[in-house]
Design an enzyme around this catalytic site. Sequence first.
Site, mmCIF file in Angstrom:
data_model
loop_
_atom_site.group_PDB
_atom_site.id
_atom_site.type_symbol
_atom_site.label_atom_id
_atom_site.label_comp_id
_atom_site.label_asym_id
_atom_site.label_seq_id
_atom_site.Cartn_x
_atom_site.Cartn_y
_atom_site.Cartn_z
ATOM 1 N N TYR A 1 91.446 -10.590 10.984
ATOM 2 C CA TYR A 1 90.987 -9.201 10.873
ATOM 3 C C TYR A 1 92.124 -8.207 11.131
ATOM 4 O O TYR A 1 91.944 -7.220 11.838
ATOM 5 C CB TYR A 1 89.827 -8.936 11.848
ATOM 6 N N TYR B 1 75.700 -9.578 10.883
ATOM 7 C CA TYR B 1 76.933 -10.367 10.852
ATOM 8 C C TYR B 1 76.631 -11.748 11.409
ATOM 9 O O TYR B 1 76.204 -11.887 12.558
ATOM 10 C CB TYR B 1 78.058 -9.713 11.674
ATOM 11 N N ASP C 1 69.990 -16.268 15.758
ATOM 12 C CA ASP C 1 71.444 -16.386 15.923
ATOM 13 C C ASP C 1 71.839 -15.844 17.299
ATOM 14 O O ASP C 1 72.030 -14.646 17.480
ATOM 15 C CB ASP C 1 72.157 -15.613 14.806
ATOM 16 N N LYS D 1 80.298 -18.884 20.869
ATOM 17 C CA LYS D 1 80.986 -17.989 21.814
ATOM 18 C C LYS D 1 80.929 -18.415 23.296
ATOM 19 O O LYS D 1 81.829 -19.077 23.764
ATOM 20 C CB LYS D 1 80.481 -16.569 21.622
#
Length: 421
Positions: free
Chosen positions: A15, A142, A234, A263
Amino acid sequence: MNLSERDLAVIWHPYTQMKTAQPPIPIVRGEGTCVFDEDGKKYIDAVSSWWVNIHGHSHPYIAQKVAEQLTRLEHVIFAGFTHPGAVELAERLLAILPDNQKKAFYSDNGSTAIEVAIKMCLQYWHNKGEQRTKILAFKNAYHGDTFGAMSVSGRSAFTAAFDSLLFEVEFIDLPTDDNVDSLKSQISHLKSQLACFIFEPLVQGSAGMIMYEARHLETLMAHCKREGVLLIDDEVFTGFGRTGKPFACNHVQTQPDIMCFSKGLTGGTMAFGLTTCTQEIYNAFLSDDKMKTLFHGHSYTANPVACAASLASLDLFLDTATQQNIDKIVARHEAFAEKIKDHKRIATYRQTGTILAMEWETGNNTSYFSNLRDKLYHFFLDKGIILRPLGNIIYILPPYCITDAELDYIYAAIEQALDTI
Ligand SMILES: *Cc1c(COP(=O)(O)O)cnc(C)c1O
C-alpha cells in the site's frame, strides 16, 4: 548505505506509492506498546502494527512458547498428519466461540481465511445440488487483497485495476433505523440466489472505522438465517477483544455459520488464519463422492509455530488482567471523546470498544484535505507515536497492555494537533 537506503534498493512495500514515499523507518526492537528505531528513538504503536498486536511487542511469554515449539517441531504436512498444537488450539477456541461453531480450518492470513469461508459457502450449495452462487456484502467492505476477498470487498481505488475481473456481488448499504426494512426486502427478493452474506461485524476497519449498531446487525443476521442465507462473520479485525467483548458477534444473539480470524490470533506475532464453521456446513462435504471434498489447503496449513504463538496469546487473552485492561481502554477512550467532541476541528467521532476514531473537519478545502493525512501522520511520528490516519480520519487502537501514561501522552498529542494543525 543505511538500512532505509538498502531497503529502497531492493524492497517494494505494501500500500505504498514507492515514487513519492518517504524512506521507511528502520525498526530494530519492540517491547510492550513500543518499537525502537536504529538510533534508539521510541515510537508508541497506537495502531497495533496494522491492528494485529494485542499484548505488546516481543512478549516474553509468547516468545518463550514459540522458541520451545521451534526446537520441538517446526512444521509438518497437515494432510494425513496432525500435531498437538493444532488440536489444542481448535479445542480451546471453539470452546469460547458461539456454540454452533464445530470445526476449524487453518490457513495463512486474513485473506485466505476469507477465501476458505467463501469456498465453503459456495461449495456447500454446490454439494447440495442447489444453484446459489451470489454473495451479499456491504458497500465499502474490506475483506482482503486476494481475488475472492477483493471481489466481496467494496469497489474502490484499491480494486479499480481489477474490477472487470472480480466476480459479481450484491452490495447493500450499512443498516440504519431508516433503511433496515428495505434491506430486509432486498435480501428476501434475492434469497433463492444468495449463497451467503459476508460482513465485518460492527466496524468496517479499512473503510475508515465506519461503525453501525449491533441491533441492526442482529436484524440482518436473523433475517438471513430465516431466508436460508449462510452468514460469514469476518472477525479478522474485530476478534480477540477489539470491540470490548471477546468477539464482535458476542454483541448479537444470532450465531454466524462461519467465522474468520487472523490479525490478533497469534497476538500479532506471525501470519496465521483460521476459518471455523458449523457441523451443518461440514456435513455437506462428507460423501463417498470425492468430488464433494473441500479442495483447499496451503503448504503451511496449521503451522505448529503459529499454533504455539496462538495458544500463548490465548492464555494471555483469557487472563482477567487483559479484560481489565480492555475495559480500562474503553472507559478512557469514552472520557477522551467526551472531552474533545465539541472541538471545532472534530467533525465527528465514534467508538466501538478499544477503537476510537475521530474525523477531522476539512471544510470544502479539498487541496488542504489531500495533504492533511500526511501532515497528521508526520506530526505524530515526530512525537514518537504511530498513528496512520485514513484520509482525514484518525483512529487509536492500541495493544491492550498500553499504560495510562502512554494513553495520556497520545491523547495530549491529539489535542495539540487539534489546536495547531
Ligand atoms: C485485514 C483484514 C482482512 C485481511 O487480512 P490479511 O491478513 O491482511 O490478508 C480481512 N478482513 C478484515 C475485516 C480485515 O481487517
